[in-house]
Design an enzyme around this catalytic site. Structure first.
Site, PDB file in Angstrom:
ATOM      1  N   LEU A 134      11.876  54.789   3.664  1.00 18.34           N
ATOM      2  CA  LEU A 134      12.690  53.588   3.783  1.00 18.34           C
ATOM      3  C   LEU A 134      12.462  53.017   5.176  1.00 18.34           C
ATOM      4  O   LEU A 134      12.297  53.770   6.139  1.00 18.34           O
ATOM      5  CB  LEU A 134      14.188  53.911   3.616  1.00 18.34           C
ATOM      6  CG  LEU A 134      14.699  54.324   2.234  1.00 18.34           C
ATOM      7  CD1 LEU A 134      16.187  54.629   2.313  1.00 18.34           C
ATOM      8  CD2 LEU A 134      14.433  53.245   1.195  1.00 18.34           C
ATOM      9  N   ASP A 135      12.475  51.693   5.288  1.00 18.84           N
ATOM     10  CA  ASP A 135      12.383  51.081   6.605  1.00 18.84           C
ATOM     11  C   ASP A 135      13.562  51.532   7.465  1.00 18.84           C
ATOM     12  O   ASP A 135      14.644  51.867   6.946  1.00 18.84           O
ATOM     13  CB  ASP A 135      12.406  49.554   6.496  1.00 18.84           C
ATOM     14  CG  ASP A 135      11.164  49.007   5.807  1.00 18.84           C
ATOM     15  OD1 ASP A 135      10.135  49.712   5.793  1.00 18.84           O
ATOM     16  OD2 ASP A 135      11.237  47.881   5.288  1.00 18.84           O
ATOM     17  N   ARG A 136      13.361  51.499   8.763  1.00 17.91           N
ATOM     18  CA  ARG A 136      14.396  51.966   9.691  1.00 17.91           C
ATOM     19  C   ARG A 136      15.730  51.256   9.476  1.00 17.91           C
ATOM     20  O   ARG A 136      16.786  51.891   9.500  1.00 17.91           O
ATOM     21  CB  ARG A 136      13.912  51.759  11.129  1.00 17.91           C
ATOM     22  CG  ARG A 136      14.877  52.285  12.187  1.00 17.91           C
ATOM     23  CD  ARG A 136      14.280  52.155  13.573  1.00 17.91           C
ATOM     24  NE  ARG A 136      15.190  52.639  14.587  1.00 17.91           N
ATOM     25  CZ  ARG A 136      14.908  52.697  15.883  1.00 17.91           C
ATOM     26  NH1 ARG A 136      13.713  52.302  16.308  1.00 17.91           N
ATOM     27  NH2 ARG A 136      15.786  53.139  16.750  1.00 17.91           N
TER      28      ARG A 136
END
Length: 323
Positions: A134-136
């Site tokens: 997942l993106d940050r």
């Protein structure tokens, strides 16, 4: 150095095995070692796509490793532990509700990501690897495998398109279609500043640079200037949802890479009680077959408090327009 393959590496490709063992060695050098025959499996030369079996003997030649940065040499201390919400856990799998602002792994200025945190919190676990990413700034469901067999099976399931992932996202503008399928080719590139980005290929063709990306968007609720969408991922490309929506002129609220930067500043200026401080993207449903038991898992993670509060502010400011 000779290493005997155990349960944690059984079924893994030799190139991935070496990349994990030789973390500070450039990948190009690792593949050169394989091509030149310096890496041996059971005293024989092998290709990069060879899969390891239990009891195999891998000879790894001496290599010079680059010095790690001081940030990555540090260990996570108990005072730095993040109390992740666990949505599901057994001997093969752990599923957490990842907070926004926490990277899934260390690097690029991030010392301790989710994977480093969990390994430090559970030193007795012999194996732990990310199933997906997942993106940050994206919150929500994140799967991690606790043994090699589970990881290999879940990766097979993902490649076959048999894992269902749904996200909730708030976009700028009034979305009109109740359900809309978006298929576009995406390519990765690097900006002059050295940052990695993804863009839609203008001519709509893939070729060597582009990969097909498919997202289905369902309208959940709309306001005068915003729309709440459910995004079904049919493929899992980098930044897929963000780039698809930006290309359609419906950028995600708070997106600092592909969004409307003037809108983002305006949303932040609303203050801590009414504003939006991060990207409105949340992984809220995953459906997958358990890699060991074979039973269907449906895991849900409700919207985070900050995102729920912002939607309530929209409701208070205007009458919602339901689809």
């Amino acid at each position: 150095m000779t290493e005997i393959i155990g349960e944690d590496s059984k079924g893994q490709r030799i190139d991935n095995f070496l990349i994990k063992r030789l973390k500070n060695v450039p990948k190009s050098h690792i593949y050169q070692l394989l091509r030149s025959g310096q890496v041996r499996l059971n005293s024989k030369r092998i290709g990069a796509d060879c899969h390891l079996q239990l009891g195999d003997m891998v000879r790894i030649p001496p290599v010079r490793m680059a010095e790690r940065s001081s940030a990555l040499r540090k260990k996570v201390t108990k005072s730095q532990f993040i109390p992740f919400e666990i949505l599901f856990e057994d001997e093969a799998l752990i599923v957490i509700n990842k907070p926004a602002g926490v990277a899934v792994h260390g690097g690029s200025g991030v010392s301790f990501g989710v994977i480093e945190q969990l390994r430090a919190q559970h030193p007795d676990w012999k194996f732990l690897e990310l199933v997906h990413r997942l993106d940050r700034e994206t919150s929500g469901i994140l799967l991690l495998a606790k043994n090699r067999a589970a990881l290999v099976e879940l990766h097979r399931v993902i490649r076959a398109g048999m894992m269902e992932k749904r996200y909730l996202t708030l976009v700028k503008g009034k979305w009109r279609n109740t359900r809309q399928s978006v298929k576009l080719f995406l390519r990765k590139y690097v900006t002059p500043a050295g940052e990695r980005r993804v863009a839609v290929i203008a001519d709509g063709k893939g070729g060597e640079e582009g990969k097909s990306a498919h997202t289905v968007f369902n309208l959940k609720k709309s306001w005068q200037n915003f729309s709440l969408l459910e995004a079904e991922l049919k493929t899992g490309r980098t930044h897929q949802i963000r780039v698809h929506l930006a290309h359609l002129d419906f950028p995600i609220a708070g997106d600092d890479k592909y969004g409307d930067f003037a809108l983002n500043r305006e949303l932040m200026r609303l203050g801590p009680e009414r504003g939006l401080k991060r990207m409105f993207l949340h992984a809220f449903i995953v459906e997958v077959t358990h890699p060991v038991t074979g039973r269907k898992l449906r895991i849900e993670a409700p919207l985070t408090e900050d995102l729920r509060k912002f939607l309530l502010e929209l409701d208070a400011d205007s009458t919602p327009l339901c689809p």
